[in-house]
Motif scaffolding. Structure first.
Motif, PDB file in Angstrom:
ATOM      1  N   GLN A 142       0.941  -0.892   0.453  1.00  0.00           N
ATOM      2  CA  GLN A 142      -0.205   0.277  -0.124  1.00  0.00           C
ATOM      3  C   GLN A 142       1.260   1.134  -0.025  1.00  0.00           C
ATOM      4  O   GLN A 142       0.406   2.179  -0.793  1.00  0.00           O
ATOM      5  N   VAL A 143       2.141   1.139   1.437  1.00  0.00           N
ATOM      6  CA  VAL A 143       2.727   2.437   0.802  1.00  0.00           C
ATOM      7  C   VAL A 143       3.463   2.794  -0.679  1.00  0.00           C
ATOM      8  O   VAL A 143       3.281   3.942  -0.766  1.00  0.00           O
ATOM      9  N   VAL A 144       3.965   1.844  -1.125  1.00  0.00           N
ATOM     10  CA  VAL A 144       4.278   2.038  -2.439  1.00  0.00           C
ATOM     11  C   VAL A 144       3.334   2.226  -3.431  1.00  0.00           C
ATOM     12  O   VAL A 144       3.977   2.751  -4.315  1.00  0.00           O
ATOM     13  N   ALA A 145       2.371   2.062  -3.804  1.00  0.00           N
ATOM     14  CA  ALA A 145       1.254   2.276  -3.968  1.00  0.00           C
ATOM     15  C   ALA A 145       1.333   4.037  -4.569  1.00  0.00           C
ATOM     16  O   ALA A 145       0.922   4.330  -5.108  1.00  0.00           O
ATOM     17  N   LEU A 146       0.975   4.101  -3.161  1.00  0.00           N
ATOM     18  CA  LEU A 146       0.580   5.766  -2.651  1.00  0.00           C
ATOM     19  C   LEU A 146       1.593   6.816  -3.165  1.00  0.00           C
ATOM     20  O   LEU A 146       1.790   7.639  -3.142  1.00  0.00           O
ATOM     21  N   TYR A 147       3.341   6.109  -2.862  1.00  0.00           N
ATOM     22  CA  TYR A 147       4.182   6.704  -3.436  1.00  0.00           C
ATOM     23  C   TYR A 147       4.310   6.505  -5.191  1.00  0.00           C
ATOM     24  O   TYR A 147       4.692   7.924  -5.159  1.00  0.00           O
ATOM     25  N   GLY A 148       3.928   5.343  -5.510  1.00  0.00           N
ATOM     26  CA  GLY A 148       3.276   5.772  -6.831  1.00  0.00           C
ATOM     27  C   GLY A 148       2.936   6.435  -7.392  1.00  0.00           C
ATOM     28  O   GLY A 148       3.205   7.859  -8.103  1.00  0.00           O
ATOM     29  N   GLN A 149       1.729   6.460  -6.418  1.00  0.00           N
ATOM     30  CA  GLN A 149       0.746   8.354  -7.102  1.00  0.00           C
ATOM     31  C   GLN A 149       1.448   9.002  -5.950  1.00  0.00           C
ATOM     32  O   GLN A 149       1.055  10.343  -7.643  1.00  0.00           O
ATOM     33  N   LEU A 150       2.432   9.775  -5.067  1.00  0.00           N
ATOM     34  CA  LEU A 150       3.252  11.005  -5.291  1.00  0.00           C
ATOM     35  C   LEU A 150       3.949  11.516  -6.592  1.00  0.00           C
ATOM     36  O   LEU A 150       3.802  12.027  -6.705  1.00  0.00           O
ATOM     37  N   VAL A 151       4.726  10.272  -7.085  1.00  0.00           N
ATOM     38  CA  VAL A 151       5.278  10.280  -8.009  1.00  0.00           C
ATOM     39  C   VAL A 151       4.678  10.951  -9.205  1.00  0.00           C
ATOM     40  O   VAL A 151       5.167  12.200  -9.829  1.00  0.00           O
ATOM     41  N   ARG A 152       3.876  10.317  -9.812  1.00  0.00           N
ATOM     42  CA  ARG A 152       3.215  11.353 -10.557  1.00  0.00           C
ATOM     43  C   ARG A 152       2.197  12.761 -10.422  1.00  0.00           C
ATOM     44  O   ARG A 152       2.254  13.653 -10.909  1.00  0.00           O
ATOM     45  N   VAL A 153       2.255  13.202  -9.198  1.00  0.00           N
ATOM     46  CA  VAL A 153       1.836  14.075  -8.454  1.00  0.00           C
ATOM     47  C   VAL A 153       2.631  15.221  -8.601  1.00  0.00           C
ATOM     48  O   VAL A 153       3.219  16.713  -8.936  1.00  0.00           O
ATOM     49  N   ASP A 154       3.979  14.993  -7.731  1.00  0.00           N
ATOM     50  CA  ASP A 154       5.109  15.550  -7.073  1.00  0.00           C
ATOM     51  C   ASP A 154       6.200  14.320  -7.853  1.00  0.00           C
ATOM     52  O   ASP A 154       7.393  13.860  -7.292  1.00  0.00           O
ATOM     53  N   PRO A 155       6.534  14.885  -8.883  1.00  0.00           N
ATOM     54  CA  PRO A 155       7.751  14.437  -9.346  1.00  0.00           C
ATOM     55  C   PRO A 155       9.206  14.724  -9.131  1.00  0.00           C
ATOM     56  O   PRO A 155      10.074  14.440  -9.854  1.00  0.00           O
ATOM     57  N   SER A 156       9.797  14.386  -7.756  1.00  0.00           N
ATOM     58  CA  SER A 156      10.482  14.815  -7.097  1.00  0.00           C
ATOM     59  C   SER A 156      12.282  14.177  -6.314  1.00  0.00           C
ATOM     60  O   SER A 156      11.058  12.656  -6.853  1.00  0.00           O
TER      61      SER A 156
END
Lengths: 112, 413
Positions: free
Chosen positions: B311-325
């Motif tokens: 779940q954590v990895v999936a959420l970070y994947g989502q975050l990368v799409r919003v904020d690809p830093s």
């Protein structure tokens, strides 16, 4: 309240090579500014190479060739707008930046 | 006595922004509003212990501050005729609550205006909205008091000269401007959560709690904004772990080693409630909501081994799409290590070396992954680099212990 919108030209920036003034977009924008009552003044400046420097603080006026400061960035033109507050001026400047394809500086005149 | 003092502290927290906001609206001048509010509170500190706390402290403070402001303007008007007498009646009817709330919001947007530098926005928000004193703000950011005073004075002068408006931005500009306000609050929170310098306490509760208090205020004023809710949840779920984060010996305790029983259950519950509320809203989440959700997963696990890493990895994947830093990529890799092993994670981390070489957490992450892979020598070098770059004392202590636990070449003597 009046604001000076300075057009910042950059000789090293190829992407802004097309002329700022005289393009249809800028003319239409200026017309709109005028019609909405914001426009006080607008003009484009010739290149810095056409400038002269004057100093009459001493005994005699001294005239030398310009520009005063050699720099890659220079003032390319200006608007003076009348706006009720900075947010309105910034919004006008955002449109201006788009139509003239330049970075701009917005600065208030001293309010007397 | 001490009861009155506590009351004054509480009233200061509750009423400061309201008083400054209502005076700014009335007199159109932040400087006048700030000074008069400060004088009114000083008068309260002087008088309340003797005469008792008035039945409506907020109204008393606003009235007193109004008088102080009018006195000041009268004094100045002898030189300067700008302010109209019309503004200066002592007995305006009190404004209905909704309008005043709206004024605090205006105050926040003015203090966080994009024409001000980020450090100015932070200082001004803490002073005008938070009611912190100049010396307190100076201490918080390790700046000389006079320099901080000047920064705030210059900011007020700029707001006046450039006519930065005192209002809530148009609908069109609102999302961007709200996000600017949240950035300011997040900076305040983070500085408290993990102080950057070695010269302060590693965790500074006064800053984290101030950031939470101000975010709560914005949340009350803009209850439908998802990112506001997300940031509040993120702060609560982080703050809940505060006491577990630094050991008795002053060392940072990593998430996997924390005493989860000491987490603040009420804060965790409130954070989870906010995250659920945002999930139920069914609107695509922004950065803070995703970060809050990640923290909700962590705080749901009673034991680190129960953490739902997929779940954590999936959420970070989502975050990368919003904020690809690159920093988000780094954090994603840390979660990937738990799911797919340190080798997989290290491959990702090493690709970030060019962008993050000056960032201590990059080297700390590499060190940890290399340690888990049994590459002691490389791990040691990475710890050295991380220690060199880290500024927070508790973090340095943690990294040093981890490095010194590595079996390896005997220490140079």
């Amino acid at each position: 309240m009046q604001y000076l919108i300075s057009v910042l030209d950059d000789e090293s920036d190829e992407s802004t090579a097309d002329a700022a003034d005289g393009s249809g977009d800028v003319d239409a924008f200026n017309e709109r500014l005028r019609a909405d009552g914001y426009l006080v003044f607008v003009a484009g400046l010739d290149s810095p190479a056409t400038a002269a420097v004057v100093d009459n603080r001493g005994d005699a006026a001294i005239f030398t060739d310009g520009p005063y400061v050699e720099s890659k960035e220079y003032l390319g033109g200006l608007w003076i707008v009348e706006a009720p507050d900075l947010d309105v001026a910034l919004k006008l400047a955002a449109e201006a930046s788009r139509v003239c394809n330049r970075k701009l500086e917005v600065r208030p005149f001293v309010d007397e | 006595m001490s009861d009155v003092r506590e009351t004054i502290t509480r009233v200061h927290h509750e009423e400061w922004a309201r008083v400054v906001a209502s005076l700014t609206k009335r007199f159109g001048d932040l400087d006048v509003a700030e000074e008069a509010a400060a004088e009114a509170f000083a008068t309260a500190v002087e008088r309340w212990p003797d005469v008792g706390v008035p039945p409506n402290p907020g109204a008393w403070l606003t009235t007193t501050a109004n008088r102080k402001a009018i006195d000041r303007l009268r004094r100045e008007n002898k030189r300067d005729d700008k302010h109209k007498e019309a503004q200066m009646s002592y007995d305006d009817p009190p404004e209905p609550l909704g309008v005043i709330d709206d004024e605090r919001l205006r105050l926040i947007f003015t203090c966080c205006h994009p024409a001000l530098s980020m450090e100015t926005r932070v200082a001004l928000t803490l002073r005008m909205v938070g009611g912190l004193t100049v010396p307190e703000i100076a201490r918080a950011f390790l700046v000389q008091e006079t320099a901080m005073g000047q920064r705030i004075t210059r900011a007020k002068a700029k707001i006046k000269a450039a006519r930065i408006p005192y209002r809530v931005p148009d609908t069109e500009d609102l999302p961007r401007r709200v996000s600017g306000v949240l950035t300011v609050l997040f900076i305040v929170f983070n500085e408290g959560y993990l102080a950057t310098g070695p010269d302060t306490d590693p965790v500074r509760h006064e800053l984290t709690s101030e950031a939470i208090r101000l975010t709560r205020l914005i949340r009350a004023l803009m209850p439908d904004d998802g990112e506001v809710a997300g940031l509040l949840a993120l702060m609560l779920l982080t703050e809940a772990r505060r006491t577990a984060r630094v050991s008795a010996s002053g060392e940072l305790v990593s998430l996997d080693e924390q005493d989860r029983g000491s987490w603040d259950a009420a804060m965790v519950a409130e954070g989870h409630r906010l995250v659920r509320e945002r999930l139920a809203a069914g609107v695509a989440p922004g950065r803070y909501q995703i970060l809050a959700a990640i923290n909700a997963v962590h705080t749901s696990a009673r034991d680190v081994r129960d953490t739902d890493w997929s779940q954590v990895v999936a959420l970070y994947g989502q975050l990368v799409r919003v904020d690809p830093s690159p920093i988000v990529e780094l954090n994603r890799a840390i979660a990937v290590a738990e799911l797919d092993g340190p080798e997989v994670a290290l491959a990702t981390v090493d690709r970030l070396s060019e962008k993050l070489d000056g960032y201590h957490a990059f080297h700390a992450t590499r060190a940890d992954l290399l340690r888990r892979m049994g590459q002691s020598q490389q791990a040691r070098a990475a710890y050295d680099k991380a220690i060199e770059l880290a500024g927070n004392t508790a973090e340095t202590a943690y990294l040093t212990r981890r490095r010194d636990q590595l079996a390896g070449p005997s220490k140079p003597s």
